[in-house]
Design a protein around this motif. Structure first.
Motif, short mmCIF file in Angstrom:
data_model
loop_
_atom_site.label_atom_id
_atom_site.label_comp_id
_atom_site.label_asym_id
_atom_site.label_seq_id
_atom_site.Cartn_x
_atom_site.Cartn_y
_atom_site.Cartn_z
N VAL A 150 62.85 47.08 78.35
CA VAL A 150 62.65 45.64 78.45
C VAL A 150 62.33 45.26 79.90
CG1 VAL A 150 63.82 43.40 78.35
CG2 VAL A 150 64.02 45.00 76.44
N ARG A 151 63.04 45.86 80.84
CA ARG A 151 62.80 45.57 82.26
C ARG A 151 61.41 46.04 82.67
NH1 ARG A 151 67.56 45.04 86.20
NH2 ARG A 151 69.23 44.29 84.86
N GLN A 152 61.00 47.20 82.18
CA GLN A 152 59.66 47.69 82.51
C GLN A 152 58.59 46.79 81.91
OE1 GLN A 152 59.00 52.00 82.11
NE2 GLN A 152 61.21 52.24 82.00
N THR A 153 58.81 46.33 80.70
CA THR A 153 57.87 45.41 80.07
C THR A 153 57.81 44.09 80.83
OG1 THR A 153 58.27 46.40 77.90
CG2 THR A 153 57.30 44.20 77.93
N ALA A 154 58.98 43.62 81.26
CA ALA A 154 59.03 42.38 82.04
C ALA A 154 58.27 42.53 83.36
CB ALA A 154 60.47 41.98 82.30
#
Length: 198
Positions: free
Chosen positions: A8-12
């Motif tokens: 999720v952090r990488q996508t964000a």
């Protein structure tokens, strides 16, 4: 922290970098316009994305960059508009292919160079990513449009002279910013991954 949270952090971060590309593309932050052509600094977030997030997400960011370049061929950029009027398909290829490859080159090269030292890997990858864009774009324009009215020695003298300056300036700004910001964000992503593995 779970693996899901890490993704999720990488996508964000991918979304943030894509937003930065779009913001830079349509404001004075992204281009130094000199006559009919432009020096671009949009390479910076794409190189950062490739280094920090890998070749797939880097390629996506490059595609966003390419899309903004292609949009500007519809009357927003004099040089791009002229190329589009001559050959829309070749213009689209020149807009997208070099930009997508920035992220791919950065994403593949950084892990390979990291064994020789992290600082050198950041700088060399930033150089390679910046040159990927500039050299491939120039090469494709020359290849696709050499027989158009852009041909002829007076134009090519000015064109190649300008892009010699273009390469130097893009390297100076792009490498410094890409390497420094990538170093910071890479540590953030690594910490996130370690937290997920714990």
């Amino acid at each position: 922290m779970t693996n899901t949270n890490s993704k999720v952090r990488q996508t964000a971060l991918t979304a943030i970098l894509a937003a930065i590309v779009i913001l830079m593309a349509f404001t004075p932050l992204g281009y130094l316009r000199m006559g009919p052509v432009s020096i671009t600094f949009l390479v910076i977030p794409v190189v950062i994305g490739g280094i920090v997030l890998g070749p797939v997400r880097g390629a996506f960011l490059g595609a966003v960059f390419g899309a903004t370049s292609f949009i500007q061929c519809f009357g927003m950029d004099a040089f791009g508009t002229a190329l589009f009027a001559l050959n829309p398909a070749a213009t689209a290829a020149a807009c997208f292919a070099p930009r997508i490859l920035i992220g791919v080159v950065a994403g593949l090269l950084f892990p390979a160079l990291k064994r020789f030292g992290e600082a050198a890997a950041f700088v060399c990858t930033a150089v390679a990513g910046t040159l990927t864009n500039t050299i491939l774009f120039i090469g494709m324009v020359v290849t696709f449009f050499r027989n158009s009215y852009f041909g002829g020695s007076p134009f090519w003298t000015v064109f190649l002279g300008f892009f010699s300056f273009n390469v130097a300036l893009e390297l100076a700004v792009g490498v410094a910013a890409s390497a420094a910001l990538s170093a910071v964000l890479t540590r953030y992503v690594l910490q996130t991954r370690r937290g997920a593995a714990a």
